[in-house]
Structures are given as C-alpha cells and as structure tokens.
Design a protein around this motif. Structure first.
Motif, PDB file in Angstrom:
ATOM      1  N   TRP A  79     -57.180 -76.684 -28.399  1.00 27.63           N
ATOM      2  CA  TRP A  79     -56.005 -75.920 -27.994  1.00 27.63           C
ATOM      3  C   TRP A  79     -54.761 -76.779 -28.267  1.00 27.63           C
ATOM      4  O   TRP A  79     -54.864 -78.006 -28.409  1.00 27.63           O
ATOM      5  N   PRO A  80     -53.576 -76.190 -28.350  1.00 34.00           N
ATOM      6  CA  PRO A  80     -52.356 -76.969 -28.575  1.00 34.00           C
ATOM      7  C   PRO A  80     -52.125 -77.975 -27.444  1.00 34.00           C
ATOM      8  O   PRO A  80     -52.263 -77.627 -26.269  1.00 34.00           O
ATOM      9  N   GLU A  81     -51.790 -79.207 -27.799  1.00 37.28           N
ATOM     10  CA  GLU A  81     -51.636 -80.263 -26.797  1.00 37.28           C
ATOM     11  C   GLU A  81     -50.650 -79.891 -25.698  1.00 37.28           C
ATOM     12  O   GLU A  81     -50.867 -80.203 -24.525  1.00 37.28           O
ATOM     13  N   GLU A  82     -49.569 -79.254 -26.057  1.00 34.13           N
ATOM     14  CA  GLU A  82     -48.520 -78.940 -25.088  1.00 34.13           C
ATOM     15  C   GLU A  82     -48.757 -77.612 -24.369  1.00 34.13           C
ATOM     16  O   GLU A  82     -47.885 -77.135 -23.640  1.00 34.13           O
ATOM     17  N   GLU A  83     -49.918 -77.010 -24.581  1.00 31.14           N
ATOM     18  CA  GLU A  83     -50.209 -75.703 -23.978  1.00 31.14           C
ATOM     19  C   GLU A  83     -51.496 -75.747 -23.156  1.00 31.14           C
ATOM     20  O   GLU A  83     -52.336 -74.851 -23.239  1.00 31.14           O
ATOM     21  N   THR A  84     -51.651 -76.806 -22.357  1.00 31.18           N
ATOM     22  CA  THR A  84     -52.821 -76.884 -21.479  1.00 31.18           C
ATOM     23  C   THR A  84     -52.523 -76.055 -20.226  1.00 31.18           C
ATOM     24  O   THR A  84     -52.205 -76.578 -19.161  1.00 31.18           O
ATOM     25  N   THR A  85     -52.621 -74.757 -20.370  1.00 26.73           N
ATOM     26  CA  THR A  85     -52.263 -73.834 -19.299  1.00 26.73           C
ATOM     27  C   THR A  85     -53.384 -73.722 -18.268  1.00 26.73           C
ATOM     28  O   THR A  85     -54.492 -74.234 -18.451  1.00 26.73           O
ATOM     29  N   ASP A  86     -53.091 -73.007 -17.186  1.00 23.58           N
ATOM     30  CA  ASP A  86     -54.116 -72.776 -16.165  1.00 23.58           C
ATOM     31  C   ASP A  86     -55.296 -72.001 -16.740  1.00 23.58           C
ATOM     32  O   ASP A  86     -56.448 -72.253 -16.387  1.00 23.58           O
ATOM     33  N   LEU A  87     -55.022 -71.067 -17.643  1.00 19.28           N
ATOM     34  CA  LEU A  87     -56.107 -70.293 -18.242  1.00 19.28           C
ATOM     35  C   LEU A  87     -56.951 -71.163 -19.168  1.00 19.28           C
ATOM     36  O   LEU A  87     -58.179 -71.017 -19.241  1.00 19.28           O
ATOM     37  N   VAL A  88     -56.321 -72.075 -19.881  1.00 19.40           N
ATOM     38  CA  VAL A  88     -57.073 -73.017 -20.709  1.00 19.40           C
ATOM     39  C   VAL A  88     -57.968 -73.881 -19.822  1.00 19.40           C
ATOM     40  O   VAL A  88     -59.144 -74.120 -20.141  1.00 19.40           O
ATOM     41  N   GLU A  89     -57.421 -74.345 -18.705  1.00 22.93           N
ATOM     42  CA  GLU A  89     -58.223 -75.147 -17.769  1.00 22.93           C
ATOM     43  C   GLU A  89     -59.404 -74.339 -17.238  1.00 22.93           C
ATOM     44  O   GLU A  89     -60.505 -74.875 -17.063  1.00 22.93           O
ATOM     45  N   GLN A  90     -59.189 -73.055 -16.994  1.00 21.06           N
ATOM     46  CA  GLN A  90     -60.282 -72.193 -16.544  1.00 21.06           C
ATOM     47  C   GLN A  90     -61.393 -72.148 -17.589  1.00 21.06           C
ATOM     48  O   GLN A  90     -62.579 -72.229 -17.263  1.00 21.06           O
ATOM     49  N   PHE A  91     -61.004 -72.009 -18.855  1.00 24.27           N
ATOM     50  CA  PHE A  91     -62.027 -71.913 -19.899  1.00 24.27           C
ATOM     51  C   PHE A  91     -62.717 -73.256 -20.117  1.00 24.27           C
ATOM     52  O   PHE A  91     -63.920 -73.303 -20.416  1.00 24.27           O
ATOM     53  N   ILE A  92     -61.981 -74.346 -19.972  1.00 27.67           N
ATOM     54  CA  ILE A  92     -62.604 -75.669 -20.074  1.00 27.67           C
ATOM     55  C   ILE A  92     -63.699 -75.793 -19.015  1.00 27.67           C
ATOM     56  O   ILE A  92     -64.797 -76.291 -19.291  1.00 27.67           O
ATOM     57  N   GLY A  93     -63.409 -75.350 -17.794  1.00 29.78           N
ATOM     58  CA  GLY A  93     -64.414 -75.407 -16.742  1.00 29.78           C
ATOM     59  C   GLY A  93     -65.643 -74.586 -17.071  1.00 29.78           C
ATOM     60  O   GLY A  93     -66.773 -74.986 -16.780  1.00 29.78           O
ATOM     61  N   ILE A  94     -65.443 -73.452 -17.724  1.00 28.71           N
ATOM     62  CA  ILE A  94     -66.571 -72.591 -18.076  1.00 28.71           C
ATOM     63  C   ILE A  94     -67.455 -73.244 -19.130  1.00 28.71           C
ATOM     64  O   ILE A  94     -68.683 -73.289 -18.998  1.00 28.71           O
ATOM     65  N   VAL A  95     -66.860 -73.773 -20.197  1.00 30.72           N
ATOM     66  CA  VAL A  95     -67.678 -74.365 -21.269  1.00 30.72           C
ATOM     67  C   VAL A  95     -68.332 -75.657 -20.812  1.00 30.72           C
ATOM     68  O   VAL A  95     -69.357 -76.066 -21.366  1.00 30.72           O
ATOM     69  N   ARG A  96     -67.766 -76.295 -19.792  1.00 25.33           N
ATOM     70  CA  ARG A  96     -68.380 -77.518 -19.277  1.00 25.33           C
ATOM     71  C   ARG A  96     -69.418 -77.234 -18.200  1.00 25.33           C
ATOM     72  O   ARG A  96     -70.021 -78.149 -17.652  1.00 25.33           O
ATOM     73  N   GLY A  97     -69.622 -75.965 -17.895  1.00 25.82           N
ATOM     74  CA  GLY A  97     -70.680 -75.595 -16.964  1.00 25.82           C
ATOM     75  C   GLY A  97     -70.320 -75.698 -15.503  1.00 25.82           C
ATOM     76  O   GLY A  97     -71.202 -75.690 -14.638  1.00 25.82           O
ATOM     77  N   ARG A  98     -69.034 -75.771 -15.180  1.00 30.74           N
ATOM     78  CA  ARG A  98     -68.653 -75.821 -13.774  1.00 30.74           C
ATOM     79  C   ARG A  98     -68.892 -74.463 -13.115  1.00 30.74           C
ATOM     80  O   ARG A  98     -68.595 -73.433 -13.706  1.00 30.74           O
ATOM     81  N   THR A  99     -69.416 -74.484 -11.905  1.00 27.02           N
ATOM     82  CA  THR A  99     -69.658 -73.240 -11.178  1.00 27.02           C
ATOM     83  C   THR A  99     -68.481 -72.928 -10.273  1.00 27.02           C
ATOM     84  O   THR A  99     -67.641 -73.790  -9.989  1.00 27.02           O
ATOM     85  N   VAL A 100     -68.425 -71.705  -9.813  1.00 26.94           N
ATOM     86  CA  VAL A 100     -67.336 -71.299  -8.929  1.00 26.94           C
ATOM     87  C   VAL A 100     -67.369 -72.103  -7.642  1.00 26.94           C
ATOM     88  O   VAL A 100     -66.336 -72.483  -7.093  1.00 26.94           O
TER      89      VAL A 100
END
Length: 260
Positions: A176-197
């Motif tokens: 993702w763009p370095e300057e665009e680490t948004t909350d939604l990007v963080e949400q997707f990072i958590g998903i691909v890394r296998g974090r649970t709710v």
C-alpha cells in the motif's frame, strides 16, 4: 490519514494467481458496512496503480519497484516448470534448472521470477504474456517456468507441471502507499496476518488468573481441614483405605455385592 478513511469502500488490487477470496470473506464478516471492491491488475502495473491511489492496498508479487510503497510479505510460492503430459519431465517428481539446459524454456515479458539467467535455451521470441506462453507449451514449442499458482490458473488437460529446484521464487505481499496507512488498511493487515476479532480481549483475561487466595482461605480454617479427616469419609485417597475398618465398612460392603 487522508481521504481513504472517509471512503465508503475499500479497494483491493490483486495480481494473477493470487486468490483473495478467504480474506474478502473475513472482511465482509467483520466490516459489513464497508464494501470491498476487487481491482484485478497485472503484476507489472500493480505498483504504479497503488502509487496513483487507484487502490487502497494490493496483493502483489515481489520483487517489484517499492518506491513510496510499504509491503508485508505473506508467503513464498514454489516455482514449477509447465510441460506437456507426454514430456520426459512428467515422469519425475522434481527437476533442476540444470536438467533443462537442452530444452527451450519460454520467458514471457510478464515473467514474475527474478532470473539472473533463465534456464534452458531461449526461444526466438519472448511471448507477450504467460497465457501466450502456455499456448506455446501446449503446441510443443517449449517449456515454461512459473510460480505454482500461475500454473494452476492456466491449467490445461494436456499439460502438467513439476517443482523446479535451483530457481528463484515469487513472494506474494500486501502492499500500500507509504503515506496512506489508513485505519482500513490496518484492518486488512490484521486479517491477512490472521488476527481474530477477540485476540486483544484474550490478553487481559489471561492476566486475571491469579486466584492464589484460595489456599489462604483454607489456612484460616485449619480446623476445617481436620474435620473431614476426623470423619474419614470414603474416597480420601490412601488414608481413606487405612481407616476403612472403623468407618468405611458400610461404604465398602456394597462393592463386593455389586461384583456378584
């Protein structure tokens, strides 16, 4: 944080061979109010589209031009060689790059492997795409080395593939763009890394286990510990057995009767 946070949707780019369906399903379960839009791209155009904000994040192949882009490697793919089913390579479980020295190995322009020198003999022309190269393999013109997911993507009944050792491998990453680490990007990072709710909730629960005060309560009533031993009820371990002649006959007399 910029306009991506206020966007009602999340745009996820992905390159051929990558299957985002599992992560998309989890996204829809966790963020039903934020629709996820898939943006299919070729491996070559993905970095530019991300830099131009054509997608919020992308599942891409490494190596790539990572200027102004962040990336988290997710997994590494096995490299395979695609051959006709009647080819001699189809008779073995694995083949090395050196064993392809006398074979024509196609090297398409959209190749995603970082070769110092492609194996085998070069074809007269480089195919424009991997799909074109697959057609040439089926025609008996040459072989093709690709990540395994691309061999599956372009599967044909008259072709097969085998693992290729001593070959570079393709890594799939979330970028993702370095300057665009948004909350939604963080949400997707958590998903691909296998974090649970509930993963963050589990930590405090683990810390609340110190219930070591129970032994203290028992010590306060020291006489309370002696009361059960004074009556010697049945089922108190080895001590219960030694005191059976006095108070345990009625409890044990029933066991032989049950055996008969």
């Amino acid at each position: 944080m910029t306009g991506s946070d206020a966007s009602p949707s999340f745009r996820l780019a992905y390159v051929p061979g990558v299957t985002p369906s599992k992560w998309v399903r989890i996204w829809n379960e966790r963020l039903p109010g934020v629709p996820l839009t898939l943006v299919p791209l070729s491996a070559a155009e993905a970095p530019g589209v991300l830099r131009d904000r054509g997608a919020d994040a992308g599942l891409v192949r490494l190596p790539m031009d990572r200027t102004d882009l962040s990336a988290i490697p997710l997994y590494t793919e096995t490299t395979v060689v695609v051959v006709p089913k009647d080819h001699i390579v189809a008779a073995v479980d694995e083949v090395s790059a050196d064993e392809l020295a006398d074979e024509i190995v196609l090297h398409p322009l959209d190749d995603t492997l970082d070769w110092e020198r492609p194996p085998g003999l070069p074809a007269q022309e480089r195919p424009a795409t991997t799909a074109d190269a697959i057609e040439l393999v089926a025609a008996g013109i040459g072989l093709l080395a690709v990540p395994q997911s691309l061999a599956r993507l372009h599967h044909r009944k008259d072709l097969t593939y085998r693992p290729l050792s001593d070959a570079p491998q393709s890594r799939v990453a979330l970028s993702w763009p370095e300057e665009e680490t948004t909350d939604l990007v963080e949400q997707f990072i958590g998903i691909v890394r296998g974090r649970t709710v509930n993963s963050t909730r589990g930590r405090p629960q683990a810390a609340v286990q110190p219930k070591a005060k129970r032994p203290d309560k028992a010590d306060k009533g020291g006489a309370g510990r002696r009361k059960p031993t004074a009556g010697k009820p049945a089922g108190q371990g080895s001590r219960g057995g030694s005191g059976a002649p006095k108070g345990g006959r009625s409890g044990r007399s029933g066991k032989p009767r049950r055996r008969s």
